[in-house]
Design a protein around this motif. Structure first.
Motif, PDB file in Angstrom:
ATOM      1  N   ILE A  88      -2.147  -9.050   7.171  1.00 37.71           N
ATOM      2  CA  ILE A  88      -3.130  -9.037   6.081  1.00 37.71           C
ATOM      3  C   ILE A  88      -4.275  -8.128   6.494  1.00 37.71           C
ATOM      4  O   ILE A  88      -4.953  -8.373   7.491  1.00 37.71           O
ATOM      5  CB  ILE A  88      -3.634 -10.462   5.783  1.00 37.71           C
ATOM      6  CG1 ILE A  88      -2.462 -11.334   5.305  1.00 37.71           C
ATOM      7  CG2 ILE A  88      -4.743 -10.437   4.742  1.00 37.71           C
ATOM      8  CD1 ILE A  88      -2.831 -12.796   5.115  1.00 37.71           C
ATOM      9  N   ASN A  89      -4.475  -7.062   5.718  1.00 38.44           N
ATOM     10  CA  ASN A  89      -5.526  -6.093   6.040  1.00 38.44           C
ATOM     11  C   ASN A  89      -6.191  -5.635   4.747  1.00 38.44           C
ATOM     12  O   ASN A  89      -5.767  -4.653   4.141  1.00 38.44           O
ATOM     13  CB  ASN A  89      -4.937  -4.892   6.796  1.00 38.44           C
ATOM     14  CG  ASN A  89      -6.008  -3.887   7.194  1.00 38.44           C
ATOM     15  OD1 ASN A  89      -7.161  -4.250   7.415  1.00 38.44           O
ATOM     16  ND2 ASN A  89      -5.629  -2.621   7.271  1.00 38.44           N
ATOM     17  N   PRO A  90      -7.205  -6.336   4.279  1.00 37.50           N
ATOM     18  CA  PRO A  90      -7.822  -6.000   2.993  1.00 37.50           C
ATOM     19  C   PRO A  90      -8.506  -4.638   3.025  1.00 37.50           C
ATOM     20  O   PRO A  90      -8.958  -4.157   4.074  1.00 37.50           O
ATOM     21  CB  PRO A  90      -8.861  -7.114   2.792  1.00 37.50           C
ATOM     22  CG  PRO A  90      -8.451  -8.199   3.727  1.00 37.50           C
ATOM     23  CD  PRO A  90      -7.802  -7.525   4.890  1.00 37.50           C
ATOM     24  N   ASN A 120      -3.953  -3.216  14.788  1.00 36.21           N
ATOM     25  CA  ASN A 120      -2.999  -2.105  14.709  1.00 36.21           C
ATOM     26  C   ASN A 120      -1.581  -2.586  14.358  1.00 36.21           C
ATOM     27  O   ASN A 120      -0.578  -2.113  14.898  1.00 36.21           O
ATOM     28  CB  ASN A 120      -2.957  -1.342  16.038  1.00 36.21           C
ATOM     29  CG  ASN A 120      -2.389   0.067  15.869  1.00 36.21           C
ATOM     30  OD1 ASN A 120      -2.508   0.669  14.794  1.00 36.21           O
ATOM     31  ND2 ASN A 120      -1.767   0.597  16.909  1.00 36.21           N
ATOM     32  N   THR A 121      -1.507  -3.528  13.392  1.00 34.74           N
ATOM     33  CA  THR A 121      -0.203  -4.079  13.036  1.00 34.74           C
ATOM     34  C   THR A 121       0.171  -3.864  11.567  1.00 34.74           C
ATOM     35  O   THR A 121       1.326  -4.083  11.195  1.00 34.74           O
ATOM     36  CB  THR A 121      -0.158  -5.601  13.318  1.00 34.74           C
ATOM     37  OG1 THR A 121      -1.237  -6.242  12.619  1.00 34.74           O
ATOM     38  CG2 THR A 121      -0.262  -5.886  14.803  1.00 34.74           C
ATOM     39  N   ALA A 122      -0.775  -3.478  10.721  1.00 34.67           N
ATOM     40  CA  ALA A 122      -0.465  -3.302   9.292  1.00 34.67           C
ATOM     41  C   ALA A 122       0.379  -2.037   9.082  1.00 34.67           C
ATOM     42  O   ALA A 122       1.541  -2.100   8.697  1.00 34.67           O
ATOM     43  CB  ALA A 122      -1.745  -3.277   8.464  1.00 34.67           C
ATOM     44  N   LYS A 123      -0.199  -0.913   9.284  1.00 35.92           N
ATOM     45  CA  LYS A 123       0.465   0.401   9.396  1.00 35.92           C
ATOM     46  C   LYS A 123       1.092   0.960   8.119  1.00 35.92           C
ATOM     47  O   LYS A 123       1.020   2.165   7.884  1.00 35.92           O
ATOM     48  CB  LYS A 123       1.542   0.375  10.497  1.00 35.92           C
ATOM     49  CG  LYS A 123       0.986   0.156  11.889  1.00 35.92           C
ATOM     50  CD  LYS A 123       2.076   0.292  12.938  1.00 35.92           C
ATOM     51  CE  LYS A 123       1.496   0.087  14.335  1.00 35.92           C
ATOM     52  NZ  LYS A 123       2.535   0.234  15.383  1.00 35.92           N
ATOM     53  N   VAL A 125       7.884  -8.891  -0.056  1.00 36.65           N
ATOM     54  CA  VAL A 125       6.812  -9.841   0.240  1.00 36.65           C
ATOM     55  C   VAL A 125       5.703  -9.038   0.900  1.00 36.65           C
ATOM     56  O   VAL A 125       5.911  -8.453   1.973  1.00 36.65           O
ATOM     57  CB  VAL A 125       7.294 -10.979   1.154  1.00 36.65           C
ATOM     58  CG1 VAL A 125       6.147 -11.941   1.458  1.00 36.65           C
ATOM     59  CG2 VAL A 125       8.456 -11.729   0.515  1.00 36.65           C
ATOM     60  N   ALA A 126       4.553  -8.965   0.255  1.00 42.62           N
ATOM     61  CA  ALA A 126       3.499  -8.066   0.724  1.00 42.62           C
ATOM     62  C   ALA A 126       2.141  -8.752   0.625  1.00 42.62           C
ATOM     63  O   ALA A 126       1.912  -9.588  -0.252  1.00 42.62           O
ATOM     64  CB  ALA A 126       3.498  -6.776  -0.096  1.00 42.62           C
ATOM     65  N   SER A 127       1.247  -8.380   1.523  1.00 39.97           N
ATOM     66  CA  SER A 127      -0.144  -8.825   1.388  1.00 39.97           C
ATOM     67  C   SER A 127      -0.881  -7.806   0.532  1.00 39.97           C
ATOM     68  O   SER A 127      -0.604  -6.604   0.586  1.00 39.97           O
ATOM     69  CB  SER A 127      -0.805  -8.975   2.765  1.00 39.97           C
ATOM     70  OG  SER A 127      -0.945  -7.715   3.402  1.00 39.97           O
ATOM     71  N   VAL A 128      -1.816  -8.268  -0.287  1.00 41.80           N
ATOM     72  CA  VAL A 128      -2.450  -7.389  -1.260  1.00 41.80           C
ATOM     73  C   VAL A 128      -3.948  -7.636  -1.296  1.00 41.80           C
ATOM     74  O   VAL A 128      -4.422  -8.752  -1.052  1.00 41.80           O
ATOM     75  CB  VAL A 128      -1.831  -7.607  -2.667  1.00 41.80           C
ATOM     76  CG1 VAL A 128      -2.119  -9.012  -3.178  1.00 41.80           C
ATOM     77  CG2 VAL A 128      -2.323  -6.571  -3.664  1.00 41.80           C
ATOM     78  N   SER A 129      -4.679  -6.584  -1.563  1.00 42.52           N
ATOM     79  CA  SER A 129      -6.110  -6.693  -1.850  1.00 42.52           C
ATOM     80  C   SER A 129      -6.427  -5.719  -2.965  1.00 42.52           C
ATOM     81  O   SER A 129      -5.685  -4.752  -3.192  1.00 42.52           O
ATOM     82  CB  SER A 129      -6.953  -6.381  -0.606  1.00 42.52           C
ATOM     83  OG  SER A 129      -6.676  -5.073  -0.134  1.00 42.52           O
ATOM     84  N   SER A 130      -7.499  -5.949  -3.693  1.00 42.18           N
ATOM     85  CA  SER A 130      -7.819  -5.082  -4.826  1.00 42.18           C
ATOM     86  C   SER A 130      -9.327  -4.934  -4.963  1.00 42.18           C
ATOM     87  O   SER A 130     -10.099  -5.832  -4.605  1.00 42.18           O
ATOM     88  CB  SER A 130      -7.218  -5.639  -6.123  1.00 42.18           C
ATOM     89  OG  SER A 130      -7.739  -6.914  -6.423  1.00 42.18           O
ATOM     90  N   TYR A 136      -1.170  -2.717  -1.052  1.00 46.95           N
ATOM     91  CA  TYR A 136      -0.150  -3.620  -0.535  1.00 46.95           C
ATOM     92  C   TYR A 136       0.163  -3.220   0.906  1.00 46.95           C
ATOM     93  O   TYR A 136       0.424  -2.042   1.185  1.00 46.95           O
ATOM     94  CB  TYR A 136       1.136  -3.530  -1.346  1.00 46.95           C
ATOM     95  CG  TYR A 136       1.012  -3.979  -2.785  1.00 46.95           C
ATOM     96  CD1 TYR A 136       1.290  -5.294  -3.154  1.00 46.95           C
ATOM     97  CD2 TYR A 136       0.621  -3.083  -3.776  1.00 46.95           C
ATOM     98  CE1 TYR A 136       1.185  -5.704  -4.468  1.00 46.95           C
ATOM     99  CE2 TYR A 136       0.502  -3.484  -5.102  1.00 46.95           C
ATOM    100  CZ  TYR A 136       0.786  -4.792  -5.434  1.00 46.95           C
ATOM    101  OH  TYR A 136       0.671  -5.198  -6.734  1.00 46.95           O
ATOM    102  N   VAL A 137       0.142  -4.179   1.800  1.00 47.60           N
ATOM    103  CA  VAL A 137       0.623  -3.942   3.164  1.00 47.60           C
ATOM    104  C   VAL A 137       2.095  -4.331   3.189  1.00 47.60           C
ATOM    105  O   VAL A 137       2.465  -5.457   2.835  1.00 47.60           O
ATOM    106  CB  VAL A 137      -0.169  -4.761   4.194  1.00 47.60           C
ATOM    107  CG1 VAL A 137       0.391  -4.531   5.599  1.00 47.60           C
ATOM    108  CG2 VAL A 137      -1.649  -4.390   4.146  1.00 47.60           C
TER     109      VAL A 137
END
Length: 393
Positions: A125-127, A155-158, A303-308, A252-253
């Motif tokens: 998760i990286n907003p 350093n894991t989203a990428k 399946v993704a983490s998301v921010s907006s 989306y990550v």
């Protein structure tokens, strides 16, 4: 991303030799495939899945896969059911993807096919930290860069994918207080025109559009997981930024397999023409048919983490001394005579234009009517006069 729109590029190829006349594209061979669009995120909401079928060139509408039993299971035994609603499948409850859980998509179609996905987990998760609008130059073109920044110290989203929805204000440049309407003639008589008060709600409108392209970036080859990326660039001559503009950017990550899938799909579907020398094949995702391994399943269970984030700007804020960009259409005035049965009479044409809102009235001097293309005086021909609920002036 509307995957179905690119399916013909993915499974059909053809060549045309020395065509000098218009060629009507038709499908010589057709093999139906299920198209799955499924992304669940860490947002607490009712998640959505779309099931469609591949289309032929000549098809005018997308075929919806109706009557399917759709559900997601996780490794704790929880089942999340989806109900069919307006061509989509919506989860019956709100839920969110949780770190550490494994999720699997299950589809049982009405004709007896069973489709399952691989198990997928939520990536890092990286907003987004910020979204800004900046005046920049790209490929010698000046415009507005919508620039996104984020940073993952672990350093894991990428791997990142972006979507955006833009909304802009439209002001009809030739709107008038009066408008012309057509009154049909009785018993074969010629039509007449009546000048009435114009509707003030046809002057200011709004239009909302979503991106259709696949937008990706990766920090995998960088020394740190720091994103500084432009998912949207708008020419300073694009009418959509003439007044007030807003954009909602979603980041989306993705995990590496999902990112690779979207990158391959982008490479194949991003050609400018279906006649490209690059002849695509079927892009394999993470879905398979249990009953028949030869069934073609197109799409990916993501399946993704998301921010907006949403931002606004006015043209004058970024270009305070510049004239406005050209309007949606060229607003050249025409002057036509409203009369019948004589040379240079355009009574029937004017009656037709005003009856069907093909042209907009400016003024008239006797039988001389000054008119413009309809969008120049009536913004509802290209937008909606209903202000979006989120809009801030």
């Amino acid at each position: 991303m509307p995957i179905n729109k690119t399916i013909l590029l993915l499974i059909i190829y053809f060549t045309i030799n020395s065509c000098t006349e218009p060629y009507i594209l038709e499908t010589n061979t057709y093999e139906e495939a299920l198209v799955v669009e499924a992304t669940i995120t860490n947002e607490l909401k009712k998640q959505e899945i779309t099931l469609t079928k591949t289309s032929r060139f000549e098809d005018k509408e997308t075929q919806i896969e109706k009557g399917a039993d759709v559900f997601i299971t996780d490794n704790t035994g929880t089942r999340y059911d989806f109900e069919e609603e307006s061509g989509r499948y919506i989860s019956t409850i709100e839920f969110q993807a949780i770190p550490g859980k494994e999720y699997r998509l299950n589809i049982n179609t009405k004709d007896g096919r069973t489709i399952v996905s691989t198990t997928e987990t939520l990536p890092a998760i990286n907003p987004m930290q910020d979204v800004k609008a900046a005046v920049e130059t790209k490929d010698s073109l000046r415009g507005v860069a919508i620039r996104v920044s984020s940073y993952d110290p672990t350093n894991t989203a990428k791997y990142y994918r972006y979507e955006y929805e833009e909304t802009y204000k439209i002001i009809a440049p030739e709107w008038r207080l009066k408008k012309a309407i057509t009154i049909d003639g009785v018993n074969g008589a010629d039509p007449t025109l009546e000048i009435i008060a114009n509707d003030p709600n046809t002057r200011i409108c709004y239009s909302t559009k979503k991106n259709t392209e696949i937008i990706l970036t990766s920090t995998n080859e960088l020394s740190e997981d720091r994103v500084d990326f432009v998912p949207r660039f708008i020419s300073d001559q694009n009418y959509i930024i003439s007044h007030r503009y807003s954009i909602l950017v979603k980041q989306y990550v993705e995990n590496l397999p999902a990112y690779t899938y979207y990158k391959t799909l982008k490479k194949i579907s991003g050609t400018e023409s279906v006649l490209s020398p690059l002849q695509p094949g079927l892009v394999i995702g993470n879905l398979k048919s249990v009953n028949n391994p030869n069934d073609k399943i197109i799409g990916y269970f993501d399946v993704a983490s998301v921010s907006s984030k949403r931002i606004y700007f006015n043209y004058i804020d970024l270009f305070p001394t510049d004239p406005l960009p050209p309007y949606y259409t060229q607003c050249d005035e025409q002057v036509l005579r409203f009369c019948f049965g004589a040379p240079e009479c355009y009574g029937n044409e004017l009656a037709y234009y005003f009856a069907l809102n093909k042209m907009t009235y400016s003024l008239h001097e006797g039988i001389l009517y000054h008119i413009y293309p309809a969008p120049c005086g009536d913004c509802t021909t290209i937008g909606s006069n209903i202000k979006p609920a989120f809009w801030v002036d």
